[in-house]
Design a protein around this motif. Structure first.
Motif, mmCIF file in Angstrom:
data_model
loop_
_atom_site.group_PDB
_atom_site.id
_atom_site.type_symbol
_atom_site.label_atom_id
_atom_site.label_comp_id
_atom_site.label_asym_id
_atom_site.label_seq_id
_atom_site.Cartn_x
_atom_site.Cartn_y
_atom_site.Cartn_z
ATOM 1 N N ASP A 275 0.812 -1.215 0.000
ATOM 2 C CA ASP A 275 0.000 0.000 0.000
ATOM 3 C C ASP A 275 0.845 1.264 0.000
ATOM 4 O O ASP A 275 0.486 2.254 -0.647
ATOM 5 N N VAL A 276 1.962 1.248 0.724
ATOM 6 C CA VAL A 276 2.806 2.451 0.743
ATOM 7 C C VAL A 276 3.335 2.764 -0.649
ATOM 8 O O VAL A 276 3.471 3.934 -1.028
ATOM 9 N N ALA A 277 3.614 1.724 -1.438
ATOM 10 C CA ALA A 277 4.110 1.936 -2.795
ATOM 11 C C ALA A 277 3.012 2.503 -3.690
ATOM 12 O O ALA A 277 3.242 3.413 -4.498
ATOM 13 N N SER A 278 1.794 1.969 -3.577
ATOM 14 C CA SER A 278 0.663 2.465 -4.376
ATOM 15 C C SER A 278 0.396 3.938 -4.088
ATOM 16 O O SER A 278 0.236 4.756 -5.008
ATOM 17 N N ILE A 279 0.336 4.271 -2.803
ATOM 18 C CA ILE A 279 0.021 5.654 -2.418
ATOM 19 C C ILE A 279 1.165 6.588 -2.795
ATOM 20 O O ILE A 279 0.938 7.694 -3.314
ATOM 21 N N ALA A 280 2.395 6.138 -2.579
ATOM 22 C CA ALA A 280 3.548 6.963 -2.947
ATOM 23 C C ALA A 280 3.577 7.225 -4.443
ATOM 24 O O ALA A 280 3.821 8.360 -4.889
ATOM 25 N N GLY B 27 -5.942 8.844 -8.273
ATOM 26 C CA GLY B 27 -6.324 7.950 -7.185
ATOM 27 C C GLY B 27 -5.271 6.902 -6.873
ATOM 28 O O GLY B 27 -4.289 6.721 -7.606
ATOM 29 N N GLY B 28 -5.488 6.198 -5.783
ATOM 30 C CA GLY B 28 -4.530 5.195 -5.329
ATOM 31 C C GLY B 28 -4.376 4.034 -6.291
ATOM 32 O O GLY B 28 -3.281 3.459 -6.428
ATOM 33 N N SER B 29 -5.460 3.643 -6.975
ATOM 34 C CA SER B 29 -5.362 2.532 -7.925
ATOM 35 C C SER B 29 -4.456 2.884 -9.100
ATOM 36 O O SER B 29 -3.778 2.010 -9.656
ATOM 37 N N THR B 30 -4.409 4.166 -9.458
ATOM 38 C CA THR B 30 -3.482 4.600 -10.505
ATOM 39 C C THR B 30 -2.045 4.449 -10.030
ATOM 40 O O THR B 30 -1.154 4.110 -10.814
ATOM 41 N N GLY B 31 -1.818 4.673 -8.738
ATOM 42 C CA GLY B 31 -0.488 4.436 -8.177
ATOM 43 C C GLY B 31 -0.096 2.979 -8.269
ATOM 44 O O GLY B 31 1.045 2.645 -8.617
ATOM 45 N N THR B 32 -1.036 2.086 -7.982
ATOM 46 C CA THR B 32 -0.777 0.653 -8.129
ATOM 47 C C THR B 32 -0.412 0.328 -9.573
ATOM 48 O O THR B 32 0.534 -0.422 -9.852
ATOM 49 N N ASN B 33 -1.174 0.899 -10.515
ATOM 50 C CA ASN B 33 -0.879 0.694 -11.931
ATOM 51 C C ASN B 33 0.510 1.185 -12.301
ATOM 52 O O ASN B 33 1.229 0.551 -13.089
ATOM 53 N N LEU B 34 0.909 2.350 -11.755
ATOM 54 C CA LEU B 34 2.222 2.910 -12.084
ATOM 55 C C LEU B 34 3.346 2.005 -11.589
ATOM 56 O O LEU B 34 4.370 1.856 -12.271
#
Length: 360
Positions: free
Chosen positions: A257-262, A276-283
């Motif tokens: 989660d820290v990686a997604s949010i970061a 959003g946070g899901s875009t962070g997960t995608n990145l």
């Protein structure tokens, strides 16, 4: 039918979402694109899904002029379904986890819909089904029908749109598309389209920390469960949803989660607007794929999605007090993401080797 004409008119009024190039110094020869689904009228990728689900229900004779629509949702799908319900003059009830962000609740209620809350996120399914039966309504059930309500062979679905928009780019067939899973419907559409067209593209599904999809895929276990609710809204589920199609997936990554949010916060600074946070997960999935290509000396293109706007998460992912309450220190992860973007070096703290599984 009037209802279908109204929904088709909405589709024609809404231009297709943009495909935004994201040049990164750390990955020369690798072109990265973000398909911006936050530009839809209801602000997220779920606008496409909501239209498909309601059309599916109408054309199957399950939705009529007096039908009460009910959905189990973590927020964005309900916002979009409430929009279409209001357009059609139908009542809509969203069954939400109590933890859903206030901004999403307000967006649903702004469309004239009713929100019904459950304390345990795993109970949204049963409660939505119960309410639909009590109201003699229709349970839209995105988690079952997302993969079948969309025509994955074409007809202006998201996969066809991506490849059409890339057609004049120097690498018109992407090496990887990275798409996280909520219902699993979008990854299923993309993966099926790739196979149907015989394309060389591979599909990576980055999965948030507290989600059942990664274990279900790696262990070939359709009954896999996650006891802890996902903090990354819109993706990650306590169970492997019926709309998730494992056979079209080439790689999965378990993302902390820290990686997604970061990653969401860093990308927001690059774009000068919040995602959003899901875009962070995608990145994070894109950084993994790009690092893999860089190490192999490959050139090509990569695509992922901006799933929704980060303005809906001002009280969570972009709120330092909320992060402290969740005991999430994203500062080191933000620095690691910035280094990866600039230098092309992916810190193992963002993704460990044990969190990666590929077919290839």
């Amino acid at each position: 039918m009037r209802a279908i004409k109204l929904m088709e008119a909405d589709g024609r009024r809404s231009a297709d979402s943009h495909l935004i190039p994201l040049p990164l110094a750390g990955f020369p020869g690798i072109d990265i694109y973000l398909k911006d689904e936050s530009s839809h009228p209801t602000g997220s990728l779920k606008h496409r899904l909501a239209r498909s689900l309601i059309l599916y229900g109408i054309c199957n004779g399950q939705i009529g002029p007096e039908t009460v629509l009910v959905e189990a949702s973590s927020g964005s799908t309900a916002v979009s379904e409430a929009y279409f319900a209001r357009m059609l003059g139908l009542k809509f009830v969203a069954v939400l986890p109590r933890s859903t962000s206030r901004s999403k609740i307000e967006a649903i209620e702004l469309q004239g819909a009713t929100c019904h809350f459950v304390e345990d996120p795993a109970q949204v399914y049963q409660e939505a089904q119960r309410l639909a039966q009590c109201k003699n309504g229709h349970y839209l059930d995105q988690f079952t029908f997302a993969e079948r309500a969309t025509d994955w062979r074409g007809n202006n679905n998201i996969a066809e749109s991506i490849f059409q928009q890339l057609s004049l780019e120097r690498h018109s067939i992407p090496r990887w598309i990275c798409m996280s899973a909520g219902t699993g419907g979008t990854s299923a559409t993309i993966g099926r389209y790739i196979l149907f067209k015989g394309l060389a593209t591979q599909l990576c599904v980055p999965d948030p920390q507290h989600s059942a999809f990664f274990a279900g895929w790696t262990e070939n276990d359709a009954e896999a469960r996650s006891a802890t609710p996902s903090r990354i809204e819109g993706i990650g589920r306590p169970r492997v949803e019926k709309s998730f199609v494992p056979g079209v997936v080439d790689a999965m990554i378990k993302v902390p989660d820290v990686a997604s949010i970061a990653a969401a916060r860093v990308l927001s600074r690059l774009l000068s607007r919040r995602v959003g946070g899901s875009t962070g997960t995608n990145l994070i999935g894109i950084l993994w794929a790009a690092s893999r290509m860089r190490a192999a000396g490959e050139e090509g293109s990569l695509v992922t999605l901006i799933c929704d706007s980060g303005e809906r998460y001002g009280d969570t992912y972009y709120n330092d007090e909320w992060l402290q309450q969740q005991r999430l220190d994203v500062t080191p992860a933000e620095a690691a993401v910035e280094i990866a973007l600039r230098m092309g070096e992916l810190d193992p703290a963002l993704i460990s080797d044990q969190s990666i599984c590929t077919k290839c």
